[in-house]
Design an enzyme around this catalytic site. Structure first.
Site, PDB file in Angstrom:
ATOM      1  CG  HIS A 175      -2.115  -1.065   1.153  1.00  0.00           C
ATOM      2  ND1 HIS A 175      -2.863  -1.179   0.189  1.00  0.00           N
ATOM      3  CD2 HIS A 175      -2.439  -2.074   2.286  1.00  0.00           C
ATOM      4  CE1 HIS A 175      -3.607  -2.203   0.403  1.00  0.00           C
ATOM      5  NE2 HIS A 175      -3.200  -2.591   1.418  1.00  0.00           N
TER       6      HIS A 175
ATOM      7  CG  ASP B 159      -3.261  -8.307   0.466  1.00  0.00           C
ATOM      8  OD1 ASP B 159      -2.490  -8.525   1.463  1.00  0.00           O
ATOM      9  OD2 ASP B 159      -4.177  -7.581   0.610  1.00  0.00           O
TER      10      ASP B 159
ATOM     11  CG  HIS C 239      -7.061  -5.318   1.378  1.00  0.00           C
ATOM     12  ND1 HIS C 239      -6.582  -6.264   2.053  1.00  0.00           N
ATOM     13  CD2 HIS C 239      -8.400  -5.226   1.854  1.00  0.00           C
ATOM     14  CE1 HIS C 239      -7.478  -6.586   3.329  1.00  0.00           C
ATOM     15  NE2 HIS C 239      -8.490  -5.748   2.891  1.00  0.00           N
TER      16      HIS C 239
ATOM     17  CG  ASP D 245      -5.436 -10.300   2.983  1.00  0.00           C
ATOM     18  OD1 ASP D 245      -5.010 -10.695   1.943  1.00  0.00           O
ATOM     19  OD2 ASP D 245      -5.083  -9.017   3.460  1.00  0.00           O
TER      20      ASP D 245
ATOM     21  CE1 TYR E  38      -2.514  -7.930   8.588  1.00  0.00           C
ATOM     22  CE2 TYR E  38      -3.895  -8.367   6.778  1.00  0.00           C
ATOM     23  CZ  TYR E  38      -2.919  -7.562   7.231  1.00  0.00           C
ATOM     24  OH  TYR E  38      -2.292  -6.928   6.435  1.00  0.00           O
TER      25      TYR E  38
END
Ligand code: ZN
Length: 340
Positions: free
Chosen positions: A164, A200, A202, A283, A322
């Protein structure tokens, strides 16, 4: 006996909390994540390799030196100022619309300075944050060294994550973009194009921004649709696609079938590359608390197989994931699929 690079220094970032919608909540990006992955890797017979220290040249090839310098000194300056928060947290943001496009002034107040470089309030800096983020870069660069020296695949078992982080801004629980550092380094060492496939849950917005407009790094990201209310909210849409960037946003609740179809599309996009970086977030798994995707362990293994079939020199860099009970086994499944 796939090699994985490990540094104890990656454990030094220990954010007790995040600030989310104005509320202090327990941090989910914790050292136990990396320890769980390492334990699973050792249990599966992977070979641990110590990181080699690299100078800042590869880091500064993708990041603004001012961001690196801020991160290096932020905690010390904050602690010296005697502020009430035990972590560096921004309260005011230097938006370009605020300054009419001019470079914002460097604030005299230590507590205003994070607003030059942070884009959210949940990515806190404390003692050890810089050391861990910088160690993650060395871990990723050591994995690059292994692949350049002939290993078909090397895995960077690092944290905090990085995808990110843009050239100049940190956020999303990320500080330095180890994935982007690895990709840029591979371009220099094996030639372009190099592909980054980010699986991922995201959108890999930082990696996309860093390589925007370049044709020697192909970026593909498979992620939950930000339009359905998911981080990074402002981007990660298909409208951002061009010859060198492919976003594949997926609906809330997407499971193996839809997710693997997107991974196949990302792999096809990456096929012309001379080397591959996999930004491995686990995740997207069903049961992960940070995303609504429903990928199974078998799905992760199959994603590994799909990317392994490209037969490219491959560096895998750890991003999110996570659920402490499953993060290790999911990484092992993916790497087992990749190994050829
Ligand atoms: Zn994620």
């Amino acid at each position: 006996m796939l090699p994985f690079v490990w540094s104890d220094d990656c454990l030094r970032h220990q954010p007790a909390a995040e600030v989310w919608v104005g509320t202090r909540t327990p941090a989910s990006e914790v050292p136990a994540r990396a320890l769980a992955i390492r334990e699973a890797l050792l249990g599966a017979g992977a070979r641990e390799v110590a990181p080699v220290a690299h100078d800042d040249s590869a880091l500064l090839a993708v990041h603004d030196p001012a961001l690196a310098e801020f991160l290096r000194t932020a905690w010390e300056d904050w602690a010296a100022a005697g502020l009430p928060s035990d972590q560096v947290v921004p309260y005011v943001f230097a938006r370009s619309q605020l300054t009419g496009g001019r470079e914002p002034a460097v604030p005299a107040a230590v507590w205003a300075r994070p607003g030059l470089f942070a884009y959210d309030t949940m990515t806190l800096i404390g003692p050890g944050t810089w050391e861990a983020a910088r160690a993650a870069v060395d871990v990723a660069l050591t994995a690059v060294d292994l692949v350049v020296e002939g290993e078909p695949i090397a895995y960077a078992c690092c944290r905090p994550p990085g995808h990110h982080v843009t050239r100049s801004l940190y956020g999303g629980s990320c500080y330095l973009n180890s994935t982007a550092v690895a990709a840029a380094e591979l371009v220099g060492r094996v030639g372009g194009p190099v592909a980054v496939v980010d699986i991922d849950a995201h959108h890999g917005n930082g990696t996309q921004e860093i390589f925007l407009g370049r044709r020697d790094v192909l970026t593909a990201s498979v992620h939950v649709d930000p339009g359905a209310g998911w981080f990074p909210h402002f981007l990660g849409f298909a409208v951002e696609n061009d010859e060198a960037n492919l976003n594949l946003p997926l609906a809330h609740g997407t499971g193996d079938e839809g997710w693997l179809a997107a991974v196949r599309e990302a792999a096809a996009f990456a096929a012309p590359a001379r080397a591959l970086v996999v930004a491995l977030g686990v995740d997207a798994a069903a049961g992960d608390p940070e995303s609504p995707l429903e990928v199974t362990a078998a799905g992760y293994r199959e994603a590994g197989r799909i990317l392994g079939k490209l037969e490219l020199p491959t560096v895998v860099v750890q991003e999110g994931g996570y659920d402490l009970a499953t993060i290790g086994p999911l990484v092992v499944e993916t790497l087992a699929g990749l190994a050829r």
